[in-house]
Write a protein that holds these residues in place. Structure first.
Motif, mmCIF file in Angstrom:
data_model
loop_
_atom_site.group_PDB
_atom_site.id
_atom_site.type_symbol
_atom_site.label_atom_id
_atom_site.label_comp_id
_atom_site.label_asym_id
_atom_site.label_seq_id
_atom_site.Cartn_x
_atom_site.Cartn_y
_atom_site.Cartn_z
ATOM 1 N N ILE A 182 12.731 55.278 60.671
ATOM 2 C CA ILE A 182 11.662 55.133 59.670
ATOM 3 C C ILE A 182 11.049 53.757 59.893
ATOM 4 C CG2 ILE A 182 11.058 55.066 57.224
ATOM 5 C CD1 ILE A 182 13.487 56.772 56.641
ATOM 6 N N THR A 183 9.790 53.716 60.347
ATOM 7 C CA THR A 183 9.164 52.436 60.696
ATOM 8 C C THR A 183 7.875 52.217 59.918
ATOM 9 O OG1 THR A 183 8.169 51.138 62.495
ATOM 10 C CG2 THR A 183 8.005 53.529 62.667
ATOM 11 N N ASP A 184 7.670 50.965 59.520
ATOM 12 C CA ASP A 184 6.397 50.592 58.887
ATOM 13 C C ASP A 184 5.283 50.704 59.927
ATOM 14 O OD1 ASP A 184 4.628 49.595 56.961
ATOM 15 O OD2 ASP A 184 4.862 47.565 57.732
ATOM 16 N N MET A 185 4.100 51.070 59.473
ATOM 17 C CA MET A 185 2.974 51.221 60.390
ATOM 18 C C MET A 185 2.348 49.871 60.718
ATOM 19 S SD MET A 185 1.126 53.068 62.248
ATOM 20 C CE MET A 185 -0.296 52.569 63.206
ATOM 21 N N ALA A 186 2.033 49.065 59.704
ATOM 22 C CA ALA A 186 1.316 47.807 59.914
ATOM 23 C C ALA A 186 2.299 46.670 60.118
ATOM 24 C CB ALA A 186 0.402 47.529 58.727
ATOM 25 N N MET A 187 2.538 46.325 61.384
ATOM 26 C CA MET A 187 3.416 45.201 61.724
ATOM 27 C C MET A 187 2.742 44.354 62.799
ATOM 28 S SD MET A 187 7.269 46.842 61.835
ATOM 29 C CE MET A 187 6.903 47.889 63.247
ATOM 30 N N PRO A 188 2.993 43.050 62.823
ATOM 31 C CA PRO A 188 2.381 42.209 63.860
ATOM 32 C C PRO A 188 3.002 42.458 65.221
ATOM 33 C CG PRO A 188 3.908 40.933 62.505
ATOM 34 C CD PRO A 188 3.823 42.282 61.869
ATOM 35 N N GLN A 189 2.268 42.135 66.267
ATOM 36 C CA GLN A 189 2.691 42.220 67.667
ATOM 37 C C GLN A 189 2.887 43.664 68.140
ATOM 38 O OE1 GLN A 189 6.109 39.611 67.965
ATOM 39 N NE2 GLN A 189 4.834 37.771 67.949
ATOM 40 N N MET A 190 3.714 44.429 67.432
ATOM 41 C CA MET A 190 3.925 45.835 67.793
ATOM 42 C C MET A 190 3.909 46.656 66.505
ATOM 43 S SD MET A 190 7.199 47.705 69.588
ATOM 44 C CE MET A 190 7.241 46.532 70.944
ATOM 45 N N ASP A 191 2.878 47.512 66.338
ATOM 46 C CA ASP A 191 2.825 48.287 65.107
ATOM 47 C C ASP A 191 3.698 49.530 65.213
ATOM 48 O OD1 ASP A 191 1.409 50.292 66.486
ATOM 49 O OD2 ASP A 191 -0.534 49.507 65.874
ATOM 50 N N GLY A 192 3.758 50.285 64.133
ATOM 51 C CA GLY A 192 4.641 51.431 64.089
ATOM 52 C C GLY A 192 4.304 52.499 65.100
ATOM 53 N N ALA A 193 3.000 52.727 65.335
ATOM 54 C CA ALA A 193 2.598 53.744 66.304
ATOM 55 C C ALA A 193 3.027 53.357 67.718
ATOM 56 C CB ALA A 193 1.092 53.951 66.242
ATOM 57 N N GLN A 194 2.875 52.073 68.048
ATOM 58 C CA GLN A 194 3.299 51.608 69.377
ATOM 59 C C GLN A 194 4.816 51.717 69.542
ATOM 60 O OE1 GLN A 194 1.515 47.735 68.926
ATOM 61 N NE2 GLN A 194 -0.205 48.250 70.266
ATOM 62 N N LEU A 195 5.551 51.353 68.491
ATOM 63 C CA LEU A 195 7.013 51.473 68.544
ATOM 64 C C LEU A 195 7.417 52.934 68.707
ATOM 65 C CD1 LEU A 195 9.902 50.451 68.237
ATOM 66 C CD2 LEU A 195 9.593 50.553 65.748
ATOM 67 N N ALA A 196 6.780 53.822 67.950
ATOM 68 C CA ALA A 196 7.104 55.242 68.042
ATOM 69 C C ALA A 196 6.868 55.769 69.454
ATOM 70 C CB ALA A 196 6.273 56.023 67.031
ATOM 71 N N LYS A 197 5.783 55.309 70.104
ATOM 72 C CA LYS A 197 5.491 55.757 71.468
ATOM 73 C C LYS A 197 6.595 55.325 72.433
ATOM 74 C CE LYS A 197 2.800 57.336 74.826
ATOM 75 N NZ LYS A 197 3.614 56.960 75.989
ATOM 76 N N LEU A 198 7.050 54.070 72.314
ATOM 77 C CA LEU A 198 8.104 53.577 73.202
ATOM 78 C C LEU A 198 9.425 54.290 72.958
ATOM 79 C CD1 LEU A 198 7.293 49.755 73.079
ATOM 80 C CD2 LEU A 198 6.851 51.343 74.951
ATOM 81 N N LEU A 199 9.727 54.576 71.685
ATOM 82 C CA LEU A 199 10.960 55.301 71.379
ATOM 83 C C LEU A 199 10.899 56.727 71.894
ATOM 84 C CD1 LEU A 199 11.631 54.029 67.747
ATOM 85 C CD2 LEU A 199 12.975 53.493 69.789
#
Length: 642
Positions: A578-595
């Protein structure tokens, strides 16, 4: 010719023309023969272009053009245009003797023998727009050439004044621009061309005084034609002095710049509209950001209140305090929803809406927003059908219309809000509606009303009558856009001094219209999970961890996308992220893509304070809208893991 006093040397008409041209220091004026060969040259031309008279007489004037313009045939085209249309005017780069360029404004007038109609040549006026500091111009032409030159210029009113301001000669340009024949102008005071208010303010005398003391006067202002119409003029007045310094009079050049002024005003209006648009966009971005941060705070508050309620003994007084705190937080949720609606960070949610209940629900907000001097009355037909609309946007539209009504009644008054059912055929013939049933929500005031011109522009974007800085001019246009998007119409009716009626036509909701679910769907049971929670806000992170642990799951926490990836590499048995969407440097969508690149089937939930527009696989991920309660977590975890 007027007689001069004893202090002013007598000069004949030909000398007056020579002195006139000599006194014009703002323009280079010279002549060519019909083929473009230069036949006269003045000091202004020498200053602009660098050629001495001996060097340039007998040369073709095209040598002042750039190589590109000569190759394109611009010099001959300019002469042809002057002959065919009676005048050529343009701006462009010209070349000095030393090869440097200067931007010039050029006017070419054909010189025609009045009796024979023979083309004698061309009068050419050039102004150096790259350097506004004028140098004295000395024309070296014969007396007849000066007369022909001045009389052939029709784009500028060029004439002379005696030291007291009496007109002493008059050219064709002055006749064309101001409408007076020479016999009607010569001998009269030049103040006749000023507006009455400028004459009362002493502007003509001030202009001559400045020209006499400083050598030159330049200004833009309104002037009067013979027929009484006004035009915006650019005026230059130069003092004419003898070799001994005696003031002989003034040379005056006037140009009609009405079209240019109107174009500048239109540009300023466009800039103001752009400023209003940028201001609204900035406010929307700011409001959306504030609402997002506020949702984070509300998530923490509501989450912790739920945990405390579960673990607190059943003390009635403490329970009441928790209930009050929860209600206050829920009011904050409602506030953020309004902010996000204003910021256009929410999609339209179509649902069946009872208008009478909606207006009743916001009556308190309306009354507090409009003030005590405004009295609101409502009247709705019985058994009024529901409409298909977005509740948040519809509330905002009603508030906008009511606020406009209040502003039209600065001393207070009554606003009547009514609603009744109508058919599309009932609409005005000039604004037809699609066939079908509509509910017409009407807001009527007793205010100042609008005239026809104002009413015609009322829904135009950026149009406002509230003065600079007092309105965006987008209130009615936003309501109009919402009505159109919902399949309805905004109609305004108004009379000056009587009031205004705004009719918001909304389509009746059909039997299949979506509505709010009365009961939340039960969450399917979920076995113990290992959940990775990611959020850059430590308070939200802690609150979310406590809520999920209270549901019986194990939780790992990461304050950033980078640390979340490191945790996942060390804990490949993670069941859910469960990840927040609006985060600095790497947002939730970018993190989800890498995962997902590491584990394509890994369940991922995006938590967000508003509805971002996502693309690709991230747009298909389930979303947890902040602020959320424990039941929301249970629901979305159950739906994601089933």
């Amino acid at each position: 010719m007027l007689e001069n006093d004893s202090k002013t040397p007598l000069i004949n008409e030909e000398q007056r023309f020579r002195l006139l041209i000599d006194a014009v220091v703002d323009y280079a004026i010279y002549m060519t023969d019909p083929s473009g060969i230069i036949t006269s040259w003045n000091s202004g031309a020498r200053r602009f272009k660098g050629y001495e008279e001996a060097e340039i007489l007998g040369q073709h004037f095209s040598r002042f053009y750039t190589d590109q313009d000569r190759a394109a045939g611009l010099p001959q085209r300019a002469l042809d245009t002057a002959v065919q249309e009676g005048r050529f005017e343009g701006e462009g780069w010209r070349v000095r003797k030393d090869g440097t360029l200067f931007w010039s404004h050029v006017v070419i007038d054909p010189i025609i023998d009045i009796q024979s109609g023979t083309l004698l040549g061309f009068a050419k006026i050039t102004r150096d727009l790259t350097d506004r500091k004028m140098a004295e111009e000395t024309l070296k032409q014969s007396e007849q050439q000066f007369r022909l030159l001045v009389q052939s210029v029709t784009d500028y009113a060029i004439y002379m004044l005696d030291p007291e301001g009496q007109v002493t000669n008059w050219n064709l340009g002055a006749q064309r621009i101001k409408g007076y024949l020479p016999v009607e102008a010569i001998g009269r005071h030049f103040s006749m061309f000023y507006t009455p208010e400028d004459r009362d303010a002493g502007e003509p005398q001030r202009a001559l005084s400045i020209a006499a003391s400083e050598g030159r006067f330049e200004k833009k202002g309104w002037r009067m034609r013979k027929d009484g119409t006004r035009f915006m003029a650019h005026v230059v007045i130069d003092a004419i002095r003898s070799d001994t310094g005696t003031l002989l009079g003034f040379a005056k050049i006037t140009r009609d710049i009405t079209d240019a002024t109107q174009a500048q005003q239109a540009l300023e209006q466009a800039r103001e509209a752009l400023f209003q648009s940028q201001k609204l966009q900035a406010i929307g971005q700011l409001t959306g950001g504030i609402a997002h941060d506020f949702n984070n705070l509300l998530t923490v508050i509501l989450g912790n209140l739920e945990i405390v309620r579960k673990r607190m003994p059943g003390e009635p007084k403490l329970t009441q305090l928790l209930d009050n705190a929860t209600q206050g937080a829920l009011r904050g949720v409602s506030l953020t929803q309004r902010m996000l609606a204003f910021a256009r960070r929410q999609k339209l949610t179509y649902e069946s809406v009872e208008l009478s209940a909606l207006v009743q629900g916001i009556s308190g907000l309306l009354q507090s927003s409009l003030g005590p001097s405004i009295h609101i009355q409502t009247r709705f037909d019985e058994a009024l059908s529901p409409v298909l609309a977005d509740v948040n946007q519809l509330e905002l539209a009603i508030l906008n219309l009511a606020t406009n009504a209040r502003d039209a009644m600065p001393h207070g008054g009554q606003i009547m809000i009514t609603a009744d059912e109508r058919q599309g055929a009932d609409a005005a013939p000039d604004k037809p509606m699609a066939p079908g049933r509509y509910i017409c929500l009407t807001i009527t005031d007793e205010g100042e009303g609008m005239d026809e011109a104002t009413l015609a522009s009322a829904v135009d974007p950026f149009f406002t009558t509230k003065g600079v800085g007092k309105g965006t001019g987008l209130g009615l246009s936003m309501v109009h856009g919402l009505a159109e998007q919902l399949g309805g119409r905004l109609t305004l009716k108004s009379r000056k001094g009587v009031g205004t009626t705004a009719e918001l036509w909304l389509p009746v909701a059909g039997d299949s219209a979506p509505g709010k679910a009365a009961v939340e769907e039960a969450a399917p049971p979920v076995h113990e999970l290992k959940v990775l929670v990611v959020d850059d806000d430590s308070l939200v992170l802690t609150s979310t961890r406590l809520l999920i642990e209270d549901l019986g799951h194990r939780v790992l926490c990461a304050p950033s996308g980078a640390q979340a990836l490191e945790l996942y590499e060390r804990n490949l048995d993670i069941d859910l992220v469960i990840t927040d969407m609006a985060m600095p440097q790497m947002d939730g969508a970018q993190l989800a893509k890498l995962l997902r690149d590491r584990q394509p089937t890994l369940p991922i939930i995006l938590a967000t304070g508003y509805a971002e527009r996502l693309e690709g696989f991230a747009a298909q991920l389930p979303r947890l809208i902040k602020p959320f309660k424990q039941i929301d977590l249970m629901q979305i975890i159950g739906q994601t893991m089933k």
